[in-house]
Design a protein around this motif. Structure first.
Motif, PDB file in Angstrom:
ATOM      1  N   TYR A  41      12.725   0.809   1.146  1.00  0.00           N
ATOM      2  CA  TYR A  41      11.480   1.583   1.155  1.00  0.00           C
ATOM      3  C   TYR A  41      10.473   1.007   0.162  1.00  0.00           C
ATOM      4  N   PHE A  42      10.976   0.571  -0.981  1.00  0.00           N
ATOM      5  CA  PHE A  42      10.112   0.121  -2.059  1.00  0.00           C
ATOM      6  C   PHE A  42       9.542  -1.278  -1.817  1.00  0.00           C
ATOM      7  N   ASP A  43      10.038  -1.953  -0.791  1.00  0.00           N
ATOM      8  CA  ASP A  43       9.525  -3.273  -0.427  1.00  0.00           C
ATOM      9  C   ASP A  43       8.532  -3.210   0.735  1.00  0.00           C
ATOM     10  N   LEU A  44       8.327  -2.020   1.288  1.00  0.00           N
ATOM     11  CA  LEU A  44       7.420  -1.856   2.423  1.00  0.00           C
ATOM     12  C   LEU A  44       6.026  -1.454   1.950  1.00  0.00           C
ATOM     13  N   PRO A  45       4.987  -1.907   2.651  1.00  0.00           N
ATOM     14  CA  PRO A  45       3.648  -1.413   2.314  1.00  0.00           C
ATOM     15  C   PRO A  45       3.533   0.047   2.746  1.00  0.00           C
ATOM     16  N   GLN A  46       2.832   0.832   1.940  1.00  0.00           N
ATOM     17  CA  GLN A  46       2.645   2.239   2.294  1.00  0.00           C
ATOM     18  C   GLN A  46       1.466   2.395   3.232  1.00  0.00           C
ATOM     19  N   SER A  47       1.646   3.244   4.205  1.00  0.00           N
ATOM     20  CA  SER A  47       0.538   3.590   5.094  1.00  0.00           C
ATOM     21  C   SER A  47      -0.365   4.596   4.394  1.00  0.00           C
ATOM     22  N   LYS A  48      -1.596   4.662   4.850  1.00  0.00           N
ATOM     23  CA  LYS A  48      -2.516   5.668   4.324  1.00  0.00           C
ATOM     24  C   LYS A  48      -2.002   7.057   4.682  1.00  0.00           C
ATOM     25  N   VAL A  49      -2.374   8.034   3.885  1.00  0.00           N
ATOM     26  CA  VAL A  49      -2.021   9.421   4.180  1.00  0.00           C
ATOM     27  C   VAL A  49      -2.518   9.747   5.584  1.00  0.00           C
ATOM     28  N   GLY A  50      -1.684  10.384   6.358  1.00  0.00           N
ATOM     29  CA  GLY A  50      -2.007  10.734   7.738  1.00  0.00           C
ATOM     30  C   GLY A  50      -1.554   9.707   8.761  1.00  0.00           C
ATOM     31  N   GLN A  51      -1.090   8.567   8.300  1.00  0.00           N
ATOM     32  CA  GLN A  51      -0.607   7.511   9.191  1.00  0.00           C
ATOM     33  C   GLN A  51       0.905   7.374   9.064  1.00  0.00           C
TER      34      GLN A  51
END
Length: 173
Positions: A41-51
């Protein structure tokens, strides 16, 4: 539905915050976080809130580590080693229970595909609809969750029927 027992109430009064709540939630896969690699999880880019977020990596049944009464599976030995160096940095908050559920005063399983990292901590939610409610006020919901967490029953998540989701149980080698 979510009753606090007298014992839980007494213990909650004596204990603070996340110091008490029970073991890590383990589902029918037999693994914490349904066998997903918590380090991934910590290696993945975060999506914007709502995505929607990207999918974490499924772990392998042959690459595991135990922590807080549960077995965690990892996609690689390197991820397992990162986990073992500091398990608390990677495990989902609230022992893998839904962050919004805890904000509302209950313990229901978190869905490992519905996640967000906030201030370096992994949070899970139970359904896409719940993610929407949680993301409407993440900081406010986290304040409620932290306040509620110490007072919840120590047993694992409710056995009430919950929405199903696809599990990525560890791959056998």
């Amino acid at each position: 539905m979510f009753k606090m027992t007298a014992l839980a109430l007494a213990l909650a009064t004596a204990m603070v915050g996340s110091a008490f709540a029970g073991d890590q939630y383990v589902d029918k896969t037999g693994f914490a976080v349904s066998g997903y690699d918590v380090v991934s999880y910590f290696d993945l880019p975060q999506s914007k809130v709502g995505q929607p977020q990207q999918q974490p990596l499924p772990g392998q049944a042959s690459v595991t580590a135990d922590y807080k009464g549960a077995t965690f599976a990892f996609a690689t030995e390197a991820n397992r080693d990162r986990f073992l160096a500091d398990p608390a940095a990677f495990v989902p908050q609230y022992d893998g229970h839904c962050a919004y559920g805890v904000a509302k005063g209950g313990k229901v399983p978190g869905n490992p595909t519905l996640w967000r990292i906030v201030d370096g901590k992994l949070y899970l939610n139970i359904t896409k609809n719940v993610v929407g409610f949680w993301e409407e006020d993440i900081s406010g919901n986290l304040k409620k969750s932290e306040k509620n967490w110490g007072g919840l029953e120590p047993q694992a998540a409710s056995s009430d029927k919950i929405p199903s989701f696809t599990s990525a149980a560890p791959v056998s080698n």
